[in-house]
Scaffold this motif. Structure first.
Motif, PDB file in Angstrom:
ATOM      1  N   ARG A   1       0.802  -1.217   0.000  1.00 21.09           N
ATOM      2  CA  ARG A   1       0.000   0.000   0.000  1.00 21.09           C
ATOM      3  C   ARG A   1       0.836   1.268   0.000  1.00 21.09           C
ATOM      4  O   ARG A   1       0.527   2.212  -0.674  1.00 21.09           O
ATOM      5  N   GLY A   2       1.842   1.362   0.805  1.00 19.82           N
ATOM      6  CA  GLY A   2       2.747   2.504   0.757  1.00 19.82           C
ATOM      7  C   GLY A   2       2.211   3.804   1.310  1.00 19.82           C
ATOM      8  O   GLY A   2       1.470   3.836   2.272  1.00 19.82           O
ATOM      9  N   MET A   3       2.583   4.900   0.628  1.00 19.58           N
ATOM     10  CA  MET A   3       2.309   6.244   1.111  1.00 19.58           C
ATOM     11  C   MET A   3       1.762   7.097  -0.033  1.00 19.58           C
ATOM     12  O   MET A   3       2.102   6.910  -1.192  1.00 19.58           O
ATOM     13  N   PHE A   4       0.929   8.075   0.326  1.00 20.20           N
ATOM     14  CA  PHE A   4       0.350   9.012  -0.633  1.00 20.20           C
ATOM     15  C   PHE A   4       0.671  10.419  -0.138  1.00 20.20           C
ATOM     16  O   PHE A   4       0.556  10.705   1.046  1.00 20.20           O
ATOM     17  N   ILE A   5       1.082  11.292  -1.034  1.00 22.12           N
ATOM     18  CA  ILE A   5       1.360  12.685  -0.670  1.00 22.12           C
ATOM     19  C   ILE A   5       0.105  13.508  -0.955  1.00 22.12           C
ATOM     20  O   ILE A   5      -0.373  13.550  -2.087  1.00 22.12           O
ATOM     21  N   THR A   6      -0.427  14.149   0.071  1.00 27.60           N
ATOM     22  CA  THR A   6      -1.632  14.956  -0.087  1.00 27.60           C
ATOM     23  C   THR A   6      -1.302  16.258  -0.819  1.00 27.60           C
ATOM     24  O   THR A   6      -0.132  16.605  -1.001  1.00 27.60           O
ATOM     25  N   LYS A   7      -2.330  16.980  -1.206  1.00 28.50           N
ATOM     26  CA  LYS A   7      -2.120  18.231  -1.940  1.00 28.50           C
ATOM     27  C   LYS A   7      -1.366  19.272  -1.133  1.00 28.50           C
ATOM     28  O   LYS A   7      -0.712  20.136  -1.695  1.00 28.50           O
ATOM     29  N   ASP A   8      -1.448  19.186   0.192  1.00 22.28           N
ATOM     30  CA  ASP A   8      -0.678  20.125   1.027  1.00 22.28           C
ATOM     31  C   ASP A   8       0.669  19.522   1.449  1.00 22.28           C
ATOM     32  O   ASP A   8       1.242  19.914   2.452  1.00 22.28           O
ATOM     33  N   ASN A   9       1.150  18.558   0.653  1.00 23.78           N
ATOM     34  CA  ASN A   9       2.471  17.925   0.809  1.00 23.78           C
ATOM     35  C   ASN A   9       2.675  17.171   2.119  1.00 23.78           C
ATOM     36  O   ASN A   9       3.781  17.030   2.597  1.00 23.78           O
ATOM     37  N   ARG A  10       1.596  16.659   2.705  1.00 24.94           N
ATOM     38  CA  ARG A  10       1.719  15.825   3.896  1.00 24.94           C
ATOM     39  C   ARG A  10       1.706  14.361   3.475  1.00 24.94           C
ATOM     40  O   ARG A  10       0.916  13.971   2.616  1.00 24.94           O
ATOM     41  N   PRO A  11       2.567  13.546   4.078  1.00 22.65           N
ATOM     42  CA  PRO A  11       2.522  12.114   3.769  1.00 22.65           C
ATOM     43  C   PRO A  11       1.329  11.455   4.466  1.00 22.65           C
ATOM     44  O   PRO A  11       1.034  11.736   5.623  1.00 22.65           O
ATOM     45  N   LEU A  12       0.634  10.612   3.742  1.00 22.99           N
ATOM     46  CA  LEU A  12      -0.477   9.847   4.285  1.00 22.99           C
ATOM     47  C   LEU A  12      -0.128   8.374   4.094  1.00 22.99           C
ATOM     48  O   LEU A  12      -0.044   7.893   2.965  1.00 22.99           O
ATOM     49  N   TYR A  13       0.113   7.686   5.191  1.00 21.49           N
ATOM     50  CA  TYR A  13       0.461   6.269   5.125  1.00 21.49           C
ATOM     51  C   TYR A  13      -0.828   5.463   4.996  1.00 21.49           C
ATOM     52  O   TYR A  13      -1.686   5.506   5.864  1.00 21.49           O
ATOM     53  N   LEU A  14      -0.955   4.766   3.880  1.00 26.52           N
ATOM     54  CA  LEU A  14      -2.185   4.042   3.579  1.00 26.52           C
ATOM     55  C   LEU A  14      -2.301   2.786   4.434  1.00 26.52           C
ATOM     56  O   LEU A  14      -1.307   2.089   4.662  1.00 26.52           O
ATOM     57  N   ASN A  15      -3.501   2.512   4.893  1.00 28.35           N
ATOM     58  CA  ASN A  15      -3.755   1.336   5.723  1.00 28.35           C
ATOM     59  C   ASN A  15      -3.524   0.058   4.929  1.00 28.35           C
ATOM     60  O   ASN A  15      -3.914  -0.041   3.763  1.00 28.35           O
ATOM     61  N   SER A  16      -2.911  -0.920   5.558  1.00 24.66           N
ATOM     62  CA  SER A  16      -2.660  -2.215   4.927  1.00 24.66           C
ATOM     63  C   SER A  16      -3.889  -3.111   4.958  1.00 24.66           C
ATOM     64  O   SER A  16      -3.930  -4.104   4.265  1.00 24.66           O
ATOM     65  N   VAL A  17      -4.846  -2.778   5.808  1.00 26.58           N
ATOM     66  CA  VAL A  17      -6.068  -3.567   5.929  1.00 26.58           C
ATOM     67  C   VAL A  17      -7.254  -2.650   5.653  1.00 26.58           C
ATOM     68  O   VAL A  17      -7.435  -1.630   6.297  1.00 26.58           O
ATOM     69  N   LEU A  18      -8.057  -3.047   4.667  1.00 29.62           N
ATOM     70  CA  LEU A  18      -9.314  -2.361   4.365  1.00 29.62           C
ATOM     71  C   LEU A  18     -10.445  -3.303   4.709  1.00 29.62           C
ATOM     72  O   LEU A  18     -10.387  -4.490   4.371  1.00 29.62           O
ATOM     73  N   LEU A  19     -11.450  -2.793   5.378  1.00 29.62           N
ATOM     74  CA  LEU A  19     -12.586  -3.629   5.769  1.00 29.62           C
ATOM     75  C   LEU A  19     -13.741  -3.434   4.810  1.00 29.62           C
ATOM     76  O   LEU A  19     -13.925  -2.357   4.250  1.00 29.62           O
ATOM     77  N   GLY A  20     -14.511  -4.482   4.615  1.00 25.99           N
ATOM     78  CA  GLY A  20     -15.630  -4.390   3.694  1.00 25.99           C
ATOM     79  C   GLY A  20     -16.547  -5.573   3.778  1.00 25.99           C
ATOM     80  O   GLY A  20     -16.667  -6.211   4.830  1.00 25.99           O
ATOM     81  N   LYS A  21     -17.157  -5.872   2.630  1.00 28.30           N
ATOM     82  CA  LYS A  21     -18.113  -6.966   2.602  1.00 28.30           C
ATOM     83  C   LYS A  21     -18.197  -7.554   1.193  1.00 28.30           C
ATOM     84  O   LYS A  21     -17.911  -6.874   0.206  1.00 28.30           O
ATOM     85  N   PRO A  22     -18.600  -8.809   1.116  1.00 33.02           N
ATOM     86  CA  PRO A  22     -18.869  -9.397  -0.201  1.00 33.02           C
ATOM     87  C   PRO A  22     -20.198  -8.884  -0.726  1.00 33.02           C
ATOM     88  O   PRO A  22     -21.114  -8.570   0.048  1.00 33.02           O
ATOM     89  N   LEU A  23     -20.318  -8.764  -2.032  1.00 32.79           N
ATOM     90  CA  LEU A  23     -21.553  -8.325  -2.671  1.00 32.79           C
ATOM     91  C   LEU A  23     -22.113  -9.469  -3.511  1.00 32.79           C
ATOM     92  O   LEU A  23     -21.377 -10.361  -3.930  1.00 32.79           O
ATOM     93  N   ALA A  24     -23.403  -9.432  -3.785  1.00 31.47           N
ATOM     94  CA  ALA A  24     -24.021 -10.439  -4.634  1.00 31.47           C
ATOM     95  C   ALA A  24     -23.495 -10.317  -6.054  1.00 31.47           C
ATOM     96  O   ALA A  24     -23.213  -9.217  -6.529  1.00 31.47           O
ATOM     97  N   ILE A  25     -23.368 -11.433  -6.705  1.00 33.60           N
ATOM     98  CA  ILE A  25     -22.823 -11.449  -8.073  1.00 33.60           C
ATOM     99  C   ILE A  25     -23.894 -11.135  -9.087  1.00 33.60           C
ATOM    100  O   ILE A  25     -25.000 -11.436  -9.012  1.00 33.60           O
TER     101      ILE A  25
END
Length: 148
Positions: A124-148
């Motif tokens: 996942r790494g890091m993202f630089i925001t528009k105001d030049n702040r580093p944002l360390y992206l979460n390695s775990v995203l929570l969610g759910k399965p959807l119907a196909i």
């Protein structure tokens, strides 16, 4: 000595063929849809939607600011191998904002339990925001399965 090396090479090649075959078979029998999210207080949130269809994958990543406006959008189209909850993906990555395209390889896990799911990746790494702040992206995203 030559027979030992050729037997070893045959064993390695046979092992690779079996391993790839298991991943291909599992991918070809996989169908699923998921949506994952992560929140960054004071910055915004992100959403990752995935669709797996018989060895093909489509992923859409959206990053939102605190006003719920999309600040980043990426799409991935490609192929995957599956080993249980582990996915290996090779895909075309497209930045929909300026249409850049590149080939990418990704590795991640999707753990599913009842009506919940988690996307786990150490890429996942890091993202630089528009105001030049580093944002360390979460390695775990929570969610759910959807119907196909």
């Amino acid at each position: 000595m030559g027979k030992i090396i050729s037997k070893a090479a045959l064993g390695v090649i046979l092992g690779l063929v079996v391993t790839i075959s298991v991943g291909v078979f599992s991918a070809l029998t996989t169908q699923g849809r998921y949506v994952f999210e992560s929140i960054y207080p004071g910055v915004g949130h992100e959403r990752l939607s995935t669709v797996f269809t018989h060895g093909k994958i489509k992923m859409q990543f959206l990053g939102f600011n605190t006003s719920d406006k999309i600040t980043i959008s990426k799409q991935f189209y490609g192929l995957f191998l599956r080993y249980g909850s582990h996915y290996l993906v090779i895909a075309k990555e497209q930045d929909t904002a300026d249409n850049k395209q590149s080939l990418t390889a990704r590795s991640f896990y999707i753990i599913e339990s009842a009506d919940k799911a988690a996307f786990i990746s150490d890429q996942r790494g890091m993202f630089i925001t528009k105001d030049n702040r580093p944002l360390y992206l979460n390695s775990v995203l929570l969610g759910k399965p959807l119907a196909i």
